[in-house]
Design a protein around this motif. Structure first.
Motif, PDB file in Angstrom:
ATOM      1  N   TRP A  54       0.823  -1.209   0.000  1.00 24.16           N
ATOM      2  CA  TRP A  54       0.000   0.000   0.000  1.00 24.16           C
ATOM      3  C   TRP A  54       0.862   1.265   0.000  1.00 24.16           C
ATOM      4  CZ3 TRP A  54      -3.578  -1.949   4.512  1.00 24.16           C
ATOM      5  CH2 TRP A  54      -4.367  -3.008   4.034  1.00 24.16           C
ATOM      6  N   ALA A  55       1.911   1.288   0.819  1.00 23.81           N
ATOM      7  CA  ALA A  55       2.752   2.485   0.912  1.00 23.81           C
ATOM      8  C   ALA A  55       3.438   2.779  -0.418  1.00 23.81           C
ATOM      9  CB  ALA A  55       3.789   2.302   2.024  1.00 23.81           C
ATOM     10  N   LEU A  56       4.006   1.755  -1.037  1.00 27.03           N
ATOM     11  CA  LEU A  56       4.681   1.946  -2.321  1.00 27.03           C
ATOM     12  C   LEU A  56       3.706   2.404  -3.395  1.00 27.03           C
ATOM     13  CD1 LEU A  56       7.019  -1.187  -2.360  1.00 27.03           C
ATOM     14  CD2 LEU A  56       7.689   1.180  -1.958  1.00 27.03           C
ATOM     15  N   ASN A  57       2.493   1.853  -3.378  1.00 29.71           N
ATOM     16  CA  ASN A  57       1.502   2.225  -4.376  1.00 29.71           C
ATOM     17  C   ASN A  57       1.054   3.671  -4.207  1.00 29.71           C
ATOM     18  OD1 ASN A  57      -1.671   2.122  -5.346  1.00 29.71           O
ATOM     19  ND2 ASN A  57      -0.322   0.832  -6.574  1.00 29.71           N
ATOM     20  N   VAL A  58       0.856   4.097  -2.974  1.00 27.94           N
ATOM     21  CA  VAL A  58       0.461   5.482  -2.717  1.00 27.94           C
ATOM     22  C   VAL A  58       1.555   6.440  -3.171  1.00 27.94           C
ATOM     23  CG1 VAL A  58       0.021   7.153  -0.887  1.00 27.94           C
ATOM     24  CG2 VAL A  58      -1.132   4.942  -0.841  1.00 27.94           C
ATOM     25  N   VAL A  59       2.813   6.139  -2.828  1.00 24.23           N
ATOM     26  CA  VAL A  59       3.924   7.006  -3.216  1.00 24.23           C
ATOM     27  C   VAL A  59       4.053   7.070  -4.739  1.00 24.23           C
ATOM     28  CG1 VAL A  59       6.424   7.309  -3.119  1.00 24.23           C
ATOM     29  CG2 VAL A  59       5.174   6.628  -1.067  1.00 24.23           C
ATOM     30  N   PHE A  60       3.906   5.923  -5.412  1.00 22.57           N
ATOM     31  CA  PHE A  60       3.987   5.924  -6.873  1.00 22.57           C
ATOM     32  C   PHE A  60       2.914   6.821  -7.485  1.00 22.57           C
ATOM     33  CE2 PHE A  60       1.644   4.103 -10.501  1.00 22.57           C
ATOM     34  CZ  PHE A  60       2.510   4.475 -11.517  1.00 22.57           C
ATOM     35  N   ASN A  61       1.670   6.674  -7.046  1.00 19.88           N
ATOM     36  CA  ASN A  61       0.580   7.454  -7.626  1.00 19.88           C
ATOM     37  C   ASN A  61       0.769   8.951  -7.407  1.00 19.88           C
ATOM     38  OD1 ASN A  61      -1.920   5.798  -8.751  1.00 19.88           O
ATOM     39  ND2 ASN A  61      -1.048   4.603  -7.066  1.00 19.88           N
ATOM     40  N   ILE A  62       1.311   9.333  -6.272  1.00 14.41           N
ATOM     41  CA  ILE A  62       1.536  10.756  -5.997  1.00 14.41           C
ATOM     42  C   ILE A  62       2.590  11.325  -6.937  1.00 14.41           C
ATOM     43  CG2 ILE A  62       2.450  12.367  -4.297  1.00 14.41           C
ATOM     44  CD1 ILE A  62       1.124  10.609  -2.145  1.00 14.41           C
ATOM     45  N   TYR A  63       3.743  10.641  -7.032  1.00 11.87           N
ATOM     46  CA  TYR A  63       4.804  11.147  -7.903  1.00 11.87           C
ATOM     47  C   TYR A  63       4.439  11.015  -9.379  1.00 11.87           C
ATOM     48  CZ  TYR A  63       8.129  11.938  -4.141  1.00 11.87           C
ATOM     49  OH  TYR A  63       8.764  12.442  -3.036  1.00 11.87           O
ATOM     50  N   ASN A  64       3.689   9.984  -9.727  1.00 11.07           N
ATOM     51  CA  ASN A  64       3.275   9.818 -11.115  1.00 11.07           C
ATOM     52  C   ASN A  64       2.377  10.973 -11.552  1.00 11.07           C
ATOM     53  OD1 ASN A  64       3.181   8.221 -13.572  1.00 11.07           O
ATOM     54  ND2 ASN A  64       1.075   7.729 -13.027  1.00 11.07           N
ATOM     55  N   LYS A  65       1.459  11.372 -10.674  1.00  9.16           N
ATOM     56  CA  LYS A  65       0.570  12.490 -11.000  1.00  9.16           C
ATOM     57  C   LYS A  65       1.337  13.804 -11.061  1.00  9.16           C
ATOM     58  CE  LYS A  65      -3.341  14.433 -11.865  1.00  9.16           C
ATOM     59  NZ  LYS A  65      -3.942  14.270 -13.207  1.00  9.16           N
ATOM     60  N   LYS A  66       2.313  13.995 -10.168  1.00  9.57           N
ATOM     61  CA  LYS A  66       3.131  15.205 -10.216  1.00  9.57           C
ATOM     62  C   LYS A  66       3.890  15.303 -11.532  1.00  9.57           C
ATOM     63  CE  LYS A  66       3.964  16.108  -5.288  1.00  9.57           C
ATOM     64  NZ  LYS A  66       5.012  16.284  -4.251  1.00  9.57           N
ATOM     65  N   VAL A  67       4.457  14.189 -11.969  1.00  4.71           N
ATOM     66  CA  VAL A  67       5.195  14.177 -13.236  1.00  4.71           C
ATOM     67  C   VAL A  67       4.269  14.477 -14.403  1.00  4.71           C
ATOM     68  CG1 VAL A  67       6.478  12.717 -14.849  1.00  4.71           C
ATOM     69  CG2 VAL A  67       7.026  12.655 -12.419  1.00  4.71           C
ATOM     70  N   LEU A  68       3.099  13.848 -14.423  1.00  4.33           N
ATOM     71  CA  LEU A  68       2.174  14.035 -15.539  1.00  4.33           C
ATOM     72  C   LEU A  68       1.588  15.442 -15.564  1.00  4.33           C
ATOM     73  CD1 LEU A  68       0.328  10.591 -15.390  1.00  4.33           C
ATOM     74  CD2 LEU A  68       1.962  11.354 -17.120  1.00  4.33           C
ATOM     75  N   ASN A  69       1.437  16.079 -14.418  1.00  5.57           N
ATOM     76  CA  ASN A  69       0.966  17.468 -14.399  1.00  5.57           C
ATOM     77  C   ASN A  69       1.981  18.415 -15.035  1.00  5.57           C
ATOM     78  OD1 ASN A  69      -1.476  16.850 -13.178  1.00  5.57           O
ATOM     79  ND2 ASN A  69      -0.739  17.269 -11.114  1.00  5.57           N
ATOM     80  N   ALA A  70       3.265  18.151 -14.775  1.00  4.65           N
ATOM     81  CA  ALA A  70       4.310  19.022 -15.317  1.00  4.65           C
ATOM     82  C   ALA A  70       4.827  18.553 -16.672  1.00  4.65           C
ATOM     83  CB  ALA A  70       5.477  19.097 -14.331  1.00  4.65           C
ATOM     84  N   TYR A  71       4.652  17.277 -16.973  1.00  3.26           N
ATOM     85  CA  TYR A  71       5.231  16.682 -18.186  1.00  3.26           C
ATOM     86  C   TYR A  71       4.194  15.719 -18.785  1.00  3.26           C
ATOM     87  CZ  TYR A  71       8.930  14.550 -21.075  1.00  3.26           C
ATOM     88  OH  TYR A  71       9.711  14.113 -22.128  1.00  3.26           O
ATOM     89  N   PRO A  72       3.213  16.239 -19.537  1.00  3.13           N
ATOM     90  CA  PRO A  72       2.073  15.419 -19.989  1.00  3.13           C
ATOM     91  C   PRO A  72       2.412  14.513 -21.172  1.00  3.13           C
ATOM     92  CG  PRO A  72       1.852  17.651 -20.833  1.00  3.13           C
ATOM     93  CD  PRO A  72       3.088  17.648 -19.971  1.00  3.13           C
TER      94      PRO A  72
END
Length: 429
Positions: free
Chosen positions: A107-125
């Motif tokens: 669960w922890a790894l999945n939450v961290v991945f989704n947070i950073y993945n969304k940050k990357v996609l917001n800045a780099y679509p």
């Protein structure tokens, strides 16, 4: 008078133990155990029951003749250790701790991945490149682990990779579609739609594979479909591309699971190495498509823009989302080797809840009350589905586990049976 009372008490104990063993033997008929034959001994023994009796061992004896259950009992005041029961308690506690660590890490790894993945996609679509980097990072990590002997390299052949190919195709489509969805809509909305995967699983299995399910399974799909529909209709930032990406991801992962089950039968590759090989093959499949859809020129221009807006921190975001994507998936596959499918399904449901809640808090996603109700209904339906989706496997798992490990069944035959035994009798692993 005292002698006859003691005889009556002992006879009652024998009847209780035999009835309990007979009920368990009927529910646990398996090819791994010989049939159990119970014999009533008419002899009466002058044995004091002022102290409770404990069963120290239950063994199956008799190879040439009919097998017979042999019990060895002792009085409580003789302080003979129950080694089998103590070892079972320790192993059960260790197993629960291990499963807890798996779930917490997953669960922890999945939450961290989704947070950073969304940050990357917001800045780099550029979801195609982002998906490619995730697979490339995981493949590189496993190659280094194999080269340095941190992990043992799998022994594969052409037949293994041939069987893995359809799994990799489905995994690639599902991975890219989910990333495209998260680049267009909120993380919480993507995961709400992805909670409808059981509905796709039942429909594909019924229509294409001809499988049938109990009525309870079909009924559990009603809240899943209804909740997802309600959440989609009330989503404030609804986007059709994001919605269709999540739907395609559901369908692709259903086919991945079907192909994966067939591919893992009969091979000795562990869950960790199986996912590593899957990532490498998916990377080979995805790379040419990513170049064709987006291309190096778009990537370079977007990279300069993201660095100018975010700064060097953006590089850490890209590295983190790539590393944590591989780690959470690898822990997921490793956990399949340790827990039952039912437990895994429940854990997956709780994981999705943690991702939805954490993403709403971190990204301050606006949520309407009706939208939250739809999400809750969909998640509840997913949980109900995990409870009723495969009762046959559930019963077989419980039966085999009971028959293999629960040799000691009576702890105190004086006035009541062991509460621990009854709680384990009717609960899943």
């Amino acid at each position: 008078m005292s002698f006859s009372l003691k005889q009556s008490a002992l006879a009652a104990c024998n009847d209780v133990s035999n009835s309990v063993l007979q009920r368990r033997s009927l529910s646990c008929r398996s090819s791994i155990l010989p049939p159990l034959v119970f014999q009533n001994n008419s002899k009466r023994t002058n044995l004091s029951l002022s102290k409770p009796l404990h069963v120290s061992a239950v063994e199956i004896i008799g190879k040439d003749k009919e097998p017979v259950i042999k019990c060895r009992a002792y009085e409580a005041d003789k302080s003979e250790p129950i080694k089998a029961a103590a070892e079972e308690v320790k192993s059960e506690a260790a197993k629960r701790v291990k499963i807890g660590i798996y779930f917490a890490t997953w669960w922890a790894l999945n939450v961290v991945f989704n947070i950073y993945n969304k940050k990357v996609l917001n800045a780099y679509p550029y979801p195609w490149l982002t998906s490619t980097l995730s697979l490339a990072c995981g493949s590189l990590m496993m190659l280094i682990s194999w080269a340095t002997r941190i992990a043992e390299a799998p022994k594969t052949d052409f037949e293994f990779w041939k069987t893995l190919f359809p799994v990799a195709v489905a995994h690639t489509i599902g991975h890219v579609a989910a990333t495209v969805s998260m680049s267009k809509v909120a993380v919480s909305f993507t995961h709400i739609i992805k909670s409808g995967e059981p509905a796709f699983s039942v429909l594909v299995s019924s229509l294409l594979l001809g499988e049938s399910f109990p009525p309870a399974v079909y009924l559990s799909l009603v809240p899943i479909i209804g909740g997802c529909a309600l959440a989609a209709l009330t989503e404030l930032n609804f986007n059709m591309t994001g919605f269709m990406g999540a739907m395609i991801s559901n369908l692709a992962f259903v086919f991945r699971n079907i192909f994966s089950k067939k591919g893992m039968k009969g091979n000795s590759v562990s869950g960790m190495n199986y996912y590593a090989c899957l990532s490498m093959l998916s990377l080979v499949i995805l790379t040419p498509f990513a170049i064709a859809v987006e291309g190096p020129q778009m990537w370079a221009a977007g990279w300069e823009k993201a660095l100018s807006q975010i700064g060097p921190q953006f590089i850490w975001w890209v590295a983190a989302q790539s590393i944590f994507y591989h780690l959470y998936n690898q822990v997921s596959y490793m956990s399949l080797d340790q827990i039952s499918p039912l437990t895994f399904s429940i854990g997956n449901t709780m994981k999705r809840i943690s991702v939805i809640v954490s993403s709403i808090i971190i990204f301050h996603t606006p949520v309407q009350p009706v939208n939250a109700v739809g999400a809750a209904i969909a998640i509840l339906g997913t949980f109900l589905y995990s409870q009723v989706s495969d009762p046959v496997i559930h019963e077989q798992t419980l039966c085999i586990s009971d028959c293999q490990t629960r040799r000691t069944v009576i702890d105190s035959p004086t006035r009541y049976m062991n509460k621990h035994y009854f709680s384990r009798l009717f609960t899943n692993d």
